[in-house]
Scaffold this active site. Structure first.
Site, short mmCIF file in Angstrom:
data_model
loop_
_atom_site.label_atom_id
_atom_site.label_comp_id
_atom_site.label_asym_id
_atom_site.label_seq_id
_atom_site.Cartn_x
_atom_site.Cartn_y
_atom_site.Cartn_z
N HIS A 84 46.05 5.15 4.15
CA HIS A 84 46.42 6.55 3.92
C HIS A 84 47.30 6.72 2.68
O HIS A 84 47.57 7.86 2.26
CB HIS A 84 47.16 7.10 5.15
N ASP A 96 42.83 9.91 1.90
CA ASP A 96 43.16 10.97 2.86
C ASP A 96 42.06 11.11 3.91
O ASP A 96 40.97 10.55 3.78
CB ASP A 96 43.39 12.29 2.14
#
Length: 436
Positions: free
Chosen positions: A408, A412
């Site tokens: 992350h 995304d």
């Protein structure tokens, strides 16, 4: 009688050294050309070193568990047969090397930078030298509580100080920190590990083997490095199951290779990576490296329970037959311990088949410095709603879960989720009339 120097061969672009794990030949043994002389291990794979000549092994220059650099001579072989004594040159070289090493140590202690001459405290030349190389300021050096005679700072004191400073998050080289009398923090790693104590007398304590220690370190480092996030999606692979059942016998007869589900899945992953190149990247500090080639890592379980990840190079350029041959070749050589170091290098994305062991889905750990890994769950027959022009009805379908772990920090949810959805789309749109 000619003498041949057996050197540690080059084993890949990023492999600079290897550990000797076992000598297969002893001094005095006869060796045939291309016969394995010893076993070695890198941080990626175990391998054997064969002899380039036939002859007699007259000297082993390193022992078991020694670390050897690529290009170093590891053994002396006398060609043309016969048993002889070890070369005298080695006996002469040993004391010379020892004398040179001693001279270097003396030189190190005799060289003292003038940076710390203004201090009222006494510091040995060696301590000053280490402080200069590590960027330790005079204020920091004076703050160290020495353990030597009359409170003098020893080599061990300065090294412990440097190690503890590196472990402190946000610390800077010019920053004055606490004395080494209290360097241990909750984040610091102990120098020695306590032996675990058995709960009862029947428990057995087993030390991890070399590969398991490496895997353990990689897994912990990955979790500490990447912000792991998972996305899951269920896929209807009924058409794939039907097609494989129809062609697998003819495929094996024509190609001499078994057709498993893995190459079909890998083909879909390679296509999706071309569609979403943002998943085919690696992270280097604050920089993102977009990879030109799509090299798929294929996690494989070894007979001893350990794990290794051979790599299919340029996977997007392979047709299904080529993919099947690559998967089978790497899988078979992994199980037989015949992988070469290059076989595990250069991966840009990894796939692991947790369904082999009956798992429906999982949360795999990213193979650093990659940013994603896909787990293939077990294929199961399940009741499902089937939509038709005439209406919906319940039918038996072959389904599986895809579990996508991604980093992350740079990926995304939109990209991570879209990528695994594209893999699912390719699998569900599989043509049952496809030629292979």
């Amino acid at each position: 009688m000619a003498k041949f120097e057996l050197k540690l061969p080059k084993m890949g672009e990023s492999v600079a050294e290897a550990t000797i794990t076992n000598w297969l030949k002893n001094v005095g043994d006869t060796i045939a050309m291309d016969e394995a002389v010893l076993e070695i291990a890198t941080d990626k794979v175990d391998s054997e070193v064969p002899s380039e000549v036939s002859g007699v092994l007259v000297e082993q220059l390193f022992g078991k568990d020694d670390v050897v650099q690529v290009g170093q001579t590891i053994a002396i072989i006398e060609t043309e047969g016969g048993s002889v004594e070890a070369p005298k040159t080695a006996d002469v070289a040993a004391p010379i090397v020892a004398e040179v090493a001693k001279t270097v140590e003396v030189a190190k202690e005799s060289v003292a930078p003038a940076d710390f001459s203004g201090s009222d405290k006494f510091f040995s030349p060696l301590v000053k030298n280490i402080a200069k190389e590590e960027g330790v300021s005079i204020a920091e050096l004076e703050s160290i509580a020495g353990s030597g005679k009359e409170g003098r700072v020893t080599k061990e004191d300065i090294l412990k100080f440097v190690a503890s400073r590196k472990l402190e998050s946000g610390s800077k080289a010019a920053q004055t920190v606490a004395p080494v009398a209290q360097p241990e923090t909750r984040n610091s790693q102990p120098e020695t590990k306590a032996v675990p104590v058995s709960v009862n007398g029947g428990d057995e304590i087993i030390e991890m083997d070399r590969m398991r220690k490496l895997i353990s370190g990689y897994m912990v480092a990955s979790v500490q490095t990447s912000a792991h996030v998972q996305s899951f999606i269920e896929v209807d692979v009924t058409n794939i199951v039907k097609w494989r059942n129809k062609v697998k016998d003819a495929f094996e007869k024509r190609e001499g290779e078994k057709l498993t589900f893995t190459p079909i899945m890998m083909e879909a992953v390679a296509k999706a990576l071309k569609d979403f190149p943002g998943m085919n990247i690696s992270v280097d500090g604050d920089y993102i490296i977009k990879k030109k080639n799509i090299n798929l890592g294929m996690a494989a379980a070894l007979p001893n329970g350990n794990l290794i990840v051979p790599v299919i190079k340029n996977a997007d350029q392979l047709n299904l037959v080529g993919m099947a041959k690559a998967v089978n070749d790497l899988g078979n050589r992994a199980k037989a311990g015949k992988l070469k170091p290059d076989d595990t290098q250069g991966g840009t994305y990894t796939v692991t088949n947790v369904g082999t062991f009956g798992s429906v889905f999982g949360t795999p750990i990213i193979n650093q410095p990659q940013v994603g890994i896909l787990a293939l769950g077990a294929i199961r027959k399940v009741p499902a709603v089937i939509e038709t022009p005439e209406g919906d009805f319940i039918g038996i379908r072959q389904k599986m879960f895809l579990s996508h772990s991604y980093d992350h920090r740079v990926v995304d949810g939109a990209l991570g989720g879209s990528f695994v959805k594209r893999v699912a789309d390719y699998l569900e749109a599989f043509d049952v009339n496809r030629e292979y």
